[in-house]
Write an enzyme that holds these catalytic residues in place. Structure first.
Site, PDB file in Angstrom:
ATOM      1  N   SER A   1      43.120  46.578  46.229  1.00  0.00           N
ATOM      2  CA  SER A   1      42.713  45.728  45.111  1.00  0.00           C
ATOM      3  C   SER A   1      43.496  46.053  43.843  1.00  0.00           C
ATOM      4  CB  SER A   1      41.218  45.918  44.832  1.00  0.00           C
ATOM      5  OG  SER A   1      40.464  45.760  46.008  1.00  0.00           O
TER       6      SER A   1
HETATM    7  N1  SAH Z   1      38.803  49.280  48.553  1.00  0.00           N
HETATM    8  C1  SAH Z   1      40.051  49.006  49.219  1.00  0.00           C
HETATM    9  C2  SAH Z   1      40.298  47.528  49.357  1.00  0.00           C
HETATM   10  C3  SAH Z   1      40.411  47.165  50.800  1.00  0.00           C
HETATM   11  S1  SAH Z   1      40.468  45.462  51.166  1.00  0.00           S
HETATM   12  C4  SAH Z   1      41.200  49.737  48.569  1.00  0.00           C
HETATM   13  O1  SAH Z   1      41.009  50.438  47.584  1.00  0.00           O
HETATM   14  O2  SAH Z   1      42.291  49.631  49.082  1.00  0.00           O
HETATM   15  C5  SAH Z   1      38.893  45.227  51.922  1.00  0.00           C
HETATM   16  C6  SAH Z   1      38.653  45.917  53.225  1.00  0.00           C
HETATM   17  O3  SAH Z   1      37.356  45.495  53.685  1.00  0.00           O
HETATM   18  C7  SAH Z   1      39.601  45.590  54.364  1.00  0.00           C
HETATM   19  O4  SAH Z   1      40.221  46.758  54.804  1.00  0.00           O
HETATM   20  C8  SAH Z   1      38.699  44.999  55.458  1.00  0.00           C
HETATM   21  O5  SAH Z   1      39.067  45.369  56.771  1.00  0.00           O
HETATM   22  C9  SAH Z   1      37.355  45.581  55.080  1.00  0.00           C
HETATM   23  N2  SAH Z   1      36.171  44.899  55.609  1.00  0.00           N
HETATM   24  C10 SAH Z   1      35.930  43.577  55.741  1.00  0.00           C
HETATM   25  N3  SAH Z   1      34.702  43.369  56.272  1.00  0.00           N
HETATM   26  C11 SAH Z   1      34.141  44.601  56.479  1.00  0.00           C
HETATM   27  C12 SAH Z   1      32.907  45.066  57.006  1.00  0.00           C
HETATM   28  N4  SAH Z   1      31.961  44.222  57.459  1.00  0.00           N
HETATM   29  N5  SAH Z   1      32.689  46.391  57.068  1.00  0.00           N
HETATM   30  C13 SAH Z   1      33.624  47.274  56.634  1.00  0.00           C
HETATM   31  N6  SAH Z   1      34.819  46.899  56.131  1.00  0.00           N
HETATM   32  C14 SAH Z   1      35.080  45.579  56.054  1.00  0.00           C
END
Ligand code: SAH
Length: 253
Positions: free
Chosen positions: A94
């Site tokens: 993000s």
């Molecule tokens: N906080 C992260 C952003 C990752 S993007 C950072 O700092 O990089 C969001 C993530 O949410 C993705 O990796 C995706 O696979 C995950 N995601 C989506 N649905 C999910 C769920 N039900 N449970 C856990 N992770 C999930």
């Protein structure tokens, strides 16, 4: 937004023999001296403050966690720009401004009123991705449970976070839509992926006085940031600005 190379990270034009180790940052090396990125990270924090982030806990955490360690070496020179970047498996890290905004909102939970310097208690993060936000949360909360549904990213985050030795950040492989009951109740729950509705499980696992900050599909079809506060009287919901997150999906893959 076109990539603007960070001046401090540009390869020096001086021959290597004339450079001291300290002035020869190699941005493509994961072991590049951390000092090479300090100035650009400080500038990122100044910009966050200029954009309205005022919580000293957030600014300090964003100034401490080395975001360049969470992206591919080819993207390291963009690590401190206010942009999301690919982290593999179709997911993204993000934008710094969104991470800062969401954590600032989380720290303003009802139970934190009047406790401007205090740490949050236990936090659940849904969507670990590369682990960057989990590391930032680890600086402002007592315990962080961060759950990721993609095995590849859970492993990648584990490798990324090893360097930081954050004993209070716990990475879990699982479906975050179910929350994580063992860590409940949570002072804060933060989601980095957006669904159509907010899972009831998250509200059930939220402490009284706690807050959820999550992107949810808005009536217009886009996404908006939603804040849910839980009190003894019930649950209060506020819809804030438009955001753009990857989709919340169920199951492990
Ligand atoms: N906080 C992260 C952003 C990752 S993007 C950072 O700092 O990089 C969001 C993530 O949410 C993705 O990796 C995706 O696979 C995950 N995601 C989506 N649905 C999910 C769920 N039900 N449970 C856990 N992770 C999930």
């Amino acid at each position: 937004m076109p990539a603007r190379p960070a001046p401090a990270l540009e390869p020096s034009v001086r021959p290597a023999s004339q450079q001291s180790v300290a002035t020869r940052p190699n941005p493509t090396s994961p072991t590049a001296p951390s000092t090479a990125y300090e100035a650009v990270r400080a500038r990122m924090v100044q910009k966050l403050a200029g954009q309205g982030i005022t919580d000293a806990r957030v600014l300090s955490a964003m100034g401490t966690v080395e975001r360049h360690r969470f992206v591919d070496s080819a993207l390291m020179n963009q690590a401190y720009e206010d942009t999301s970047l690919p982290i593999g498996l179709g997911q993204t890290i993000s934008k710094p401004s969104v991470v800062a905004r969401m954590i600032e909102l989380l720290l303003a939970a009802p139970a934190m009123a009047g406790r401007s310097g205090a740490r949050l208690g236990r936090v659940l993060e849904v969507g670990t991705g590369c682990g960057y936000q989990a590391a930032v949360l680890g600086r402002v909360a007592d315990e962080v449970y961060s759950i990721e549904r993609l095995r590849g990213l859970n492993e990648r985050a584990r490798a990324n976070l090893r360097h930081f030795r954050l004993a209070n950040v716990h990475l879990l492989l699982g479906d975050g839509m179910q929350g994580y009951a063992k860590g409940a109740p949570y002072a804060g729950i933060i989601a980095a992926a957006g669904g159509d509705v907010l899972p009831q499980t998250w509200i059930d696992q939220l402490a009284v006085g706690g807050r959820i900050v999550a992107p949810i599909r808005s009536a217009q079809g886009g996404q908006a940031l939603v804040v849910i506060d839980r009190s003894n009287a019930g649950v209060q919901r506020s819809v804030l600005e438009a955001v753009n997150f990857v989709p919340l999906k169920s199951g492990i893959a």
